[in-house]
Design a protein around this motif. Structure first.
Motif, PDB file in Angstrom:
ATOM      1  N   ARG A 107       0.668  -1.275   0.193  1.00 21.70           N
ATOM      2  CA  ARG A 107      -0.191   0.079  -0.179  1.00 21.70           C
ATOM      3  C   ARG A 107       0.738   0.883   0.062  1.00 21.70           C
ATOM      4  O   ARG A 107       2.056   1.055   0.550  1.00 21.70           O
ATOM      5  CB  ARG A 107      -0.815   0.260   1.376  1.00 21.70           C
ATOM      6  N   LYS A 108       0.251   2.441  -0.096  1.00 19.94           N
ATOM      7  CA  LYS A 108       0.898   3.354  -0.121  1.00 19.94           C
ATOM      8  C   LYS A 108       1.116   3.993   1.773  1.00 19.94           C
ATOM      9  O   LYS A 108       0.273   3.182   2.437  1.00 19.94           O
ATOM     10  CB  LYS A 108      -0.139   4.994  -0.494  1.00 19.94           C
ATOM     11  N   PRO A 109       2.212   4.707   2.036  1.00 18.96           N
ATOM     12  CA  PRO A 109       2.641   4.884   3.361  1.00 18.96           C
ATOM     13  C   PRO A 109       1.533   4.953   4.178  1.00 18.96           C
ATOM     14  O   PRO A 109       0.744   4.801   5.502  1.00 18.96           O
ATOM     15  CB  PRO A 109       3.464   6.193   3.035  1.00 18.96           C
ATOM     16  N   GLY A 110       0.558   6.476   4.323  1.00 17.62           N
ATOM     17  CA  GLY A 110      -0.045   7.076   4.904  1.00 17.62           C
ATOM     18  C   GLY A 110      -1.410   5.965   4.539  1.00 17.62           C
ATOM     19  O   GLY A 110      -2.444   5.693   5.937  1.00 17.62           O
ATOM     20  N   GLU A 111      -1.648   5.050   3.496  1.00 17.96           N
ATOM     21  CA  GLU A 111      -2.830   3.954   3.784  1.00 17.96           C
ATOM     22  C   GLU A 111      -2.415   3.265   4.750  1.00 17.96           C
ATOM     23  O   GLU A 111      -3.739   2.429   5.575  1.00 17.96           O
ATOM     24  CB  GLU A 111      -2.565   2.993   2.642  1.00 17.96           C
ATOM     25  N   MET A 112      -0.845   3.087   5.707  1.00 21.98           N
ATOM     26  CA  MET A 112      -1.497   2.343   6.863  1.00 21.98           C
ATOM     27  C   MET A 112      -1.845   2.779   7.719  1.00 21.98           C
ATOM     28  O   MET A 112      -1.691   2.697   9.454  1.00 21.98           O
ATOM     29  CB  MET A 112       0.318   1.932   6.624  1.00 21.98           C
ATOM     30  N   LEU A 113      -2.453   4.549   7.862  1.00 22.14           N
ATOM     31  CA  LEU A 113      -2.262   4.949   8.770  1.00 22.14           C
ATOM     32  C   LEU A 113      -3.571   4.533   9.945  1.00 22.14           C
ATOM     33  O   LEU A 113      -4.737   4.535   9.304  1.00 22.14           O
ATOM     34  CB  LEU A 113      -2.201   6.302   8.847  1.00 22.14           C
ATOM     35  N   ALA A 152       8.334   4.284   1.908  1.00 27.02           N
ATOM     36  CA  ALA A 152       6.930   3.807   1.781  1.00 27.02           C
ATOM     37  C   ALA A 152       7.330   2.487   3.505  1.00 27.02           C
ATOM     38  O   ALA A 152       5.943   2.472   3.809  1.00 27.02           O
ATOM     39  CB  ALA A 152       7.569   2.339   1.001  1.00 27.02           C
ATOM     40  N   ASP A 195       3.125   5.341  12.562  1.00 28.41           N
ATOM     41  CA  ASP A 195       2.339   6.048  12.477  1.00 28.41           C
ATOM     42  C   ASP A 195       1.156   4.751  12.872  1.00 28.41           C
ATOM     43  O   ASP A 195      -0.388   5.179  12.524  1.00 28.41           O
ATOM     44  CB  ASP A 195       1.755   6.864  11.354  1.00 28.41           C
ATOM     45  N   ALA A 253      -9.661   6.087   1.485  1.00 28.09           N
ATOM     46  CA  ALA A 253      -7.647   5.332   1.650  1.00 28.09           C
ATOM     47  C   ALA A 253      -7.261   5.371   2.438  1.00 28.09           C
ATOM     48  O   ALA A 253      -6.701   3.751   1.841  1.00 28.09           O
ATOM     49  CB  ALA A 253      -7.272   7.001   1.717  1.00 28.09           C
ATOM     50  N   LEU A 312       4.691  13.054   3.765  1.00 30.33           N
ATOM     51  CA  LEU A 312       3.622  12.498   3.045  1.00 30.33           C
ATOM     52  C   LEU A 312       2.457  13.668   2.410  1.00 30.33           C
ATOM     53  O   LEU A 312       2.604  15.054   3.624  1.00 30.33           O
ATOM     54  CB  LEU A 312       3.280  11.792   4.068  1.00 30.33           C
ATOM     55  N   ASN A 346      -2.151  10.704   1.210  1.00 36.53           N
ATOM     56  CA  ASN A 346      -1.407   9.139   1.996  1.00 36.53           C
ATOM     57  C   ASN A 346       0.247   9.089   1.218  1.00 36.53           C
ATOM     58  O   ASN A 346       0.354   7.977   1.918  1.00 36.53           O
ATOM     59  CB  ASN A 346      -1.769   8.173   2.230  1.00 36.53           C
TER      60      ASN A 346
END
Lengths: 174, 216
Positions: free
Chosen positions: A168-174, B23, B30, B42, B119, B123
């Motif tokens: 996934r995109k990094p931020g999608e793991m938030l 990535a 977080d 998302a 970022l 995201n």
């Protein structure tokens, strides 16, 4: 964009200051820039001073510590043993902080040996081994600081991240 | 003197910076507190399909992989990042790896004193900044500099401060090396480009073989 530029400049400045302060010199001059006090210093000191230990003992504590705007719980602290003091400190051992998405589904888990949390400040400090797990990612380290108002989390020492798979995109793991 | 040269080195470096470090790092730090404005769609999105990537060109073929192939490889491999501190500021949407950063993957090893991953609102990675004793190595190649910046919008990597790239006996060095990943192009200023004798021999041999195979 401006926010990003400001952030970058601030971080670069901080990095420069840090580099200057740790430049490997044997003896620092008296007016050398000092390392900034870490945000968790007060909590670390309070932990060492046994803050919260004289409070009301509680077993199997469950304490919501963060909510979504909708009112749904975002993070819940659970502890096998805890003491809840009147000054706002909660001292806990065998801690699990469970994270949820807005629909209430489990999203991640933080496990810590010992935690000192201040209910009004909504800031916490974990002492000892810590781990954060979620899906393909495992984070481990020693000592952890988090602040709900600052929206910040820090693995203070021995940080280690293992990513088993990148899907996934990094931020999608938030 | 400015040296502009088309090489596959940028693709490899891009993989190292983008494919593993940013990535994985940002994602990992977080866990606890997602941003309030993160769209749920998302968060629950399906894995991102591989975006079409430009042909890596003849140079990439020569060294055995394209950027696309590398990225897929990284995705299938475990990556381990260690640093003294790991911080995620989800107000500013930045992940910070501080002190002795080490990113290890079967394909490469990256070291730096400090790494910041920015970022954007979707995201995805906006920018990566590696500061202090930056190096990326694998079996075939290495890169080193004082500071490396990857900017996603421009698909550009800029290495500054004692920057050099090495592949076998060939190397490029300069105060500033800019690499455009999509164009497979790099600019070095002021630059030195050294080609090892073996490389010239190999190229000549390759051309000779090609000439022999061409129908007359």
């Amino acid at each position: 964009m401006r926010l990003f530029a400001d952030t970058l400049m601030r971080l670069l400045a901080a990095a420069t200051l840090t580099a200057a302060a740790t430049g490997g010199r044997a003896a620092e001059p008296a007016d050398a820039p000092r390392q900034p006090t870490p945000a968790w210093a007060d909590l670390s000191d309070a932990y060492d001073a046994d803050a919260g230990s004289g409070g009301e003992p509680v077993e199997n504590l469950t304490l919501p510590i963060e909510h979504y705007e909708s009112g749904r719980v975002r993070a819940v602290l659970r502890a096998a043993q805890a003491t809840v003091a009147r000054d706002g400190f909660v001292r806990a051992t065998q801690v699990r902080i469970e994270l949820f998405d807005e629909a209430g589904n489990p999203k991640g888990l933080i496990v810590a040996e010992n935690t000192l949390f201040h209910r009004e400040d909504r800031r916490g400090y974990c002492r000892g081994a810590v781990s954060l797990t979620r899906q393909e990612v495992e984070v481990s380290g020693r000592d952890l600081y988090w602040s709900v108002p600052q929206r910040r989390i820090v693995v203070i020492a021995n940080g280690r991240v293992i990513v088993k798979e990148w899907t996934r995109k990094p931020g999608e793991m938030l | 003197m400015n040296v502009t040269k088309q090489l596959s080195t940028g693709g490899w470096l891009g993989v190292a910076l983008v494919g593993a470090l940013c990535a994985t790092g940002a994602r990992a730090a977080d866990q606890a507190m997602p941003p309030d404005d993160a769209p749920e769609a998302a968060v629950n999105a399906a894995p991102v399909p591989d975006a079409p990537l430009p042909d890596a060109g003849e140079a990439a073929k020569t060294v055995g992989f394209s950027r696309h192939a590398d990225l897929k490889g990284v995705r299938q491999q475990q990556t381990v990042i260690t640093s003294e501190r790991i911080e995620f500021d989800y107000q500013e949407m930045v992940a910070i790896f501080d002190e002795n950063v080490r990113v290890e993957n079967p394909q490469f090893l990256m070291l730096a004193d400090r790494v910041l991953v920015f970022l954007d609102g979707t995201n995805d990675v906006k920018q990566i900044l590696a500061i202090g004793r930056v190096s990326v190595t694998n079996d075939l190649r290495s890169a080193a500099c004082d500071k490396a910046v990857y900017t996603r919008a421009a698909e550009q990597i800029v290495l500054t401060g004692n920057a050099h790239l090495r592949r076998g006996g060939d190397f490029i060095k300069g105060d500033r090396i800019a690499i455009w990943l999509n164009d497979e192009r790099m600019e070095v200023s002021p630059g030195t480009f050294v080609i090892a004798p073996e490389t010239i021999k190999d190229r000549q041999a390759a051309h000779t073989d090609t000439d022999k195979q061409e129908p007359r």
